[in-house]
Write a protein that holds these residues in place. Structure first.
Motif, short mmCIF file in Angstrom:
data_model
loop_
_atom_site.label_atom_id
_atom_site.label_comp_id
_atom_site.label_asym_id
_atom_site.label_seq_id
_atom_site.Cartn_x
_atom_site.Cartn_y
_atom_site.Cartn_z
N VAL A 31 0.83 -1.20 0.00
CA VAL A 31 0.00 0.00 0.00
C VAL A 31 0.87 1.26 0.00
O VAL A 31 0.55 2.24 -0.68
N ALA A 32 1.97 1.24 0.74
CA ALA A 32 2.89 2.39 0.72
C ALA A 32 3.46 2.59 -0.69
O ALA A 32 3.62 3.72 -1.15
N THR A 33 3.76 1.48 -1.37
CA THR A 33 4.25 1.58 -2.75
C THR A 33 3.19 2.20 -3.65
O THR A 33 3.50 3.04 -4.51
N ALA A 34 1.93 1.80 -3.47
CA ALA A 34 0.84 2.38 -4.26
C ALA A 34 0.74 3.88 -4.03
O ALA A 34 0.49 4.66 -4.97
N ALA A 35 0.94 4.32 -2.78
CA ALA A 35 0.89 5.76 -2.48
C ALA A 35 2.02 6.50 -3.18
O ALA A 35 1.82 7.56 -3.78
N ILE A 36 3.23 5.94 -3.13
CA ILE A 36 4.38 6.59 -3.77
C ILE A 36 4.21 6.62 -5.28
O ILE A 36 4.60 7.59 -5.94
N LEU A 37 3.61 5.56 -5.84
CA LEU A 37 3.38 5.52 -7.28
C LEU A 37 2.14 6.31 -7.70
O LEU A 37 1.81 6.35 -8.88
N THR A 38 1.45 6.90 -6.74
CA THR A 38 0.38 7.84 -7.05
C THR A 38 0.93 9.26 -7.11
O THR A 38 0.68 10.00 -8.07
N LYS A 39 1.68 9.64 -6.09
CA LYS A 39 2.41 10.90 -6.09
C LYS A 39 3.69 10.69 -5.30
O LYS A 39 3.71 9.99 -4.29
N GLY A 40 4.75 11.32 -5.76
CA GLY A 40 6.04 11.12 -5.10
C GLY A 40 6.03 11.53 -3.64
O GLY A 40 6.84 11.03 -2.85
N SER A 41 5.12 12.42 -3.25
CA SER A 41 5.05 12.84 -1.85
C SER A 41 4.64 11.71 -0.93
O SER A 41 4.76 11.82 0.29
N GLY A 42 4.17 10.59 -1.50
CA GLY A 42 3.89 9.42 -0.68
C GLY A 42 5.11 8.88 0.02
O GLY A 42 4.99 8.05 0.94
N PHE A 67 9.62 -1.89 -6.17
CA PHE A 67 8.68 -1.38 -7.16
C PHE A 67 8.68 0.15 -7.24
O PHE A 67 8.72 0.70 -8.34
N ALA A 68 8.62 0.82 -6.10
CA ALA A 68 8.62 2.28 -6.14
C ALA A 68 10.01 2.84 -6.38
O ALA A 68 10.16 3.87 -7.05
N GLY A 69 11.02 2.17 -5.86
CA GLY A 69 12.39 2.66 -6.00
C GLY A 69 12.82 2.86 -7.44
O GLY A 69 13.29 3.96 -7.80
N PRO A 70 12.69 1.86 -8.31
CA PRO A 70 13.10 2.06 -9.71
C PRO A 70 12.37 3.20 -10.39
O PRO A 70 12.97 3.94 -11.18
N TRP A 71 11.07 3.33 -10.12
CA TRP A 71 10.34 4.43 -10.75
C TRP A 71 10.85 5.78 -10.28
O TRP A 71 11.01 6.71 -11.08
N MET A 72 11.11 5.91 -8.99
CA MET A 72 11.60 7.18 -8.47
C MET A 72 12.95 7.53 -9.06
O MET A 72 13.21 8.69 -9.39
N LEU A 73 13.81 6.53 -9.22
CA LEU A 73 15.13 6.78 -9.83
C LEU A 73 14.97 7.19 -11.29
O LEU A 73 15.67 8.10 -11.78
#
Length: 598
Positions: free
Chosen positions: A252-263, A298-304
């Motif tokens: 769920v935390a990953t879903a939040a980060i992949l919704t907006k980076g402020s997650g 999952f969220a890490g690669p997208w953020m990079l």
């Protein structure tokens, strides 16, 4: 020897050990066993059944005895249904369904990106995703995947597959806000009376900031939903730690980060909540660290990948400079967004929770998780230089309303009228706040009508190239309207050029602006090179805010009556009471060939 709960004893090894009463120990064992037997969804709706224990030892808790699960399921569903019906009705009456996607510069980008992903799933599977996205952006240049993470669009695609319409996205907004209210009610039932929790959840829906976002295609409501859900799931983990629960929270935390980076602010929930609960030893176990696995994988690669792109959407201030501006802005925004009564009651609720935590020597897992979420998201608001906007504060709304209700319960009303009187006073404060601020409405009209008058090409028609010169709101509204009206988008018979990108240069935030053409003749030759068939000049933009390239394009259209003919003027409404007009020109002949277009 009898000991009071919390009294300490010292063993021979000199280690201080807290004494826990048998009643508290039995309750904790029952609570953890109940959580272990429940599924993820059930635990979202879990309400402990220790009422008898609470009645005997009320000082063991800093909350009311929660209702039984069976009795709250119907209430939760009622909250969801009522909020959904209300938000849909409000969206209709406030102009959401009738308006164009020009209320905010970002909403057209969210809508067109969702449509692109829908088209790829519907008819583009098998094509290279990046080539498909680049071709789509060339035709409808409001695709923002990369500037924004993909989760909002991934969730919107199934709904668009049912019905491809802007109204479908607005229904999605209403559903997410209703789910946020239901989850707020569920969290509130952990330490508030059900009536008080229900009123707090309705208050979240009725906040002007929430209603305004319901009228726009934006991802802020979805982010707030994931943040509150993540806080509740971490409390679920703290009740009975396991690898499964840690991984669910991470998902769920990953879903939040992949919704907006402020997650990313949710990353503070595990350490802060664990410490506030007095369960820091959990950090020594590997299940605690498993919560980070989904985020890293999952969220890490997208953020990079998106870091370089998303930097364009940030201010050029350093963290400390931004912090000095953000603190006074958000302090002043609190009463403006939530109202003075709820701001003060929220402060009182926080003080009450701190007093109770000092007495009980630890916070409840739910309270601790909410505190971690608020701290993390507040630091993001104060340190990440994405710009100052009150809509980013929606993630705090559930906690503010619950804390205000908790503070209101501390007022020593007469016992016979305490529940009803407190609830009525909460509603009175809300009504006064709404009366003062007023309910938001959306009235952005005329852009879709202009697109319809121009005529979107159908199968068998020749390809058309349009140019729209306006501010980001106007350009986005025209592109989104054309994309949703276009019967064939991939490959498309229509390509739209943005004047702000084709006739000028700047970054995502409009910085380093420079017009690309010095005179009208050079601009007209460029239109010939692009084979532009229709030109729209938006004069509804206030004259003081019109950029140099917009003024030059308008002058060029008027200076070449033999090349370009005014087709029609469309009345434009940007907001209630603010109207203007849009001029639509059609090509008569080419300035290079002297022939009329096909």
């Amino acid at each position: 020897m009898d000991r009071a709960p919390g009294e300490c004893d010292r063993t021979n090894a000199g280690i201080e050990v807290k004494y826990v009463s048998p009643e508290r120990r039995r309750f904790d064992i029952f609570l953890e066993a109940s959580w272990k037997k429940s599924s993820v969804l059930t635990n979202l709706c879990f309400a402990c059944q220790g009422a008898n224990c609470f009645e005997k030892h009320p000082r063991m808790f800093n909350h009311h005895p929660p209702s039984k699960p069976d009795s709250t399921v119907a209430v939760r569903l009622a909250v969801l249904v009522i909020c959904t019906l209300f938000t849909l009705a409000y969206t209709y009456r406030a102009g959401g369904f009738a308006s164009d996607l020009g209320g905010d510069p970002d909403e057209a980008a969210h809508a067109v990106t969702s449509l692109m992903l829908h088209d790829y799933v519907d008819s583009g599977l098998g094509q290279h995703p990046m080539r498909f996205a680049k071709a789509y952006y060339a035709d409808f240049p409001r695709v923002a995947l990369g500037h924004y993470p993909p989760m909002y669009y991934v969730l919107a695609v199934p709904l668009l597959l049912v019905h491809t319409s802007v109204n479908t996205l607005l229904i999605f907004q209403a559903l997410t806000l209703s789910l946020l209210a239901m989850l707020t009610f569920q969290v509130g039932c952990r330490f508030l009376k059900p009536l008080t929790a229900a009123i707090a959840s309705f208050s979240v829906v009725l906040l002007p900031i929430a209603l305004k976002l319901t009228l726009h295609v934006m991802s802020d409501i979805l982010l707030a939903l994931f943040c509150l859900w993540a806080a509740l799931l971490w409390a679920w983990y703290l009740r009975a730690p396991s690898v499964k629960r840690a991984l669910v929270w991470g998902g769920v935390a990953t879903a939040a980060i992949l919704t907006k980076g402020s997650g990313m602010g949710l990353c503070l929930v595990p350490p802060v909540a664990t410490l506030l609960c007095g369960k820091w030893r959990l950090a020594l176990g590997w299940s605690w660290w498993c919560a980070a696995l989904p985020v890293v994988l999952f969220a890490g690669p997208w953020m990079l990948y998106s870091t370089g792109i998303s930097k364009e959407g940030m201010t050029q201030l350093g963290p400390w400079q931004y912090f000095l501006q953000a603190v006074p802005f958000h302090l002043a925004a609190m009463p403006a967004v939530f109202g003075w009564p709820f701001t003060l009651l929220c402060a009182g609720g926080i003080v009450r929770a701190i007093i109770n935590s000092r007495r009980d020597e630890a916070l409840l897992p739910e309270t601790a998780s909410l505190a971690g979420m608020v701290l993390g998201m507040s630091l993001v608001l104060l340190l990440v230089p994405v710009g100052l906007s009150t809509r980013y504060m929606l993630t705090l709304a559930p906690v503010v309303m619950l804390a205000a209700a908790y503070g209101l319960e501390a007022v020593p009303w007469p016992r016979s009228v305490r529940p009803a009187f407190g609830a009525c006073l909460h509603l009175v404060f809300l009504a006064l706040f709404l009366f003062e601020r007023g309910l938001p409405v959306k009235e952005v009209l005329g852009f879709t009508q202009a697109v319809e008058k121009l005529g979107v090409p159908k199968a068998g028609d020749s390809k058309q190239n349009w140019l729209i010169a306006s501010d980001p709101r106007g350009e986005g509204a025209v592109i989104a309207a054309a994309a949703f009206h276009c019967p064939q988008r991939s490959p498309s018979l229509l390509r739209i050029y943005r004047g702000s990108k084709e006739l000028a240069s700047s970054d995502w935030m409009g910085r380093d602006y420079q017009s690309q053409f010095a005179d009208e003749a050079a601009l007209l030759r460029h239109l010939d090179e692009l084979q532009i068939t229709r030109v729209m000049v938006d004069l509804s933009v206030p004259a003081a805010k019109r950029m140099k390239h917009e003024q030059l394009l308008g002058a060029a259209m008027q200076s070449a009556p033999g090349l370009w003919t005014l087709d029609f003027e469309q009345s434009i409404t940007r907001q209630p009471g603010e109207t203007g007009r849009l001029q639509a020109y059609k090509r008569s002949v080419s300035s290079t060939t002297g022939k009329a277009p096909d």
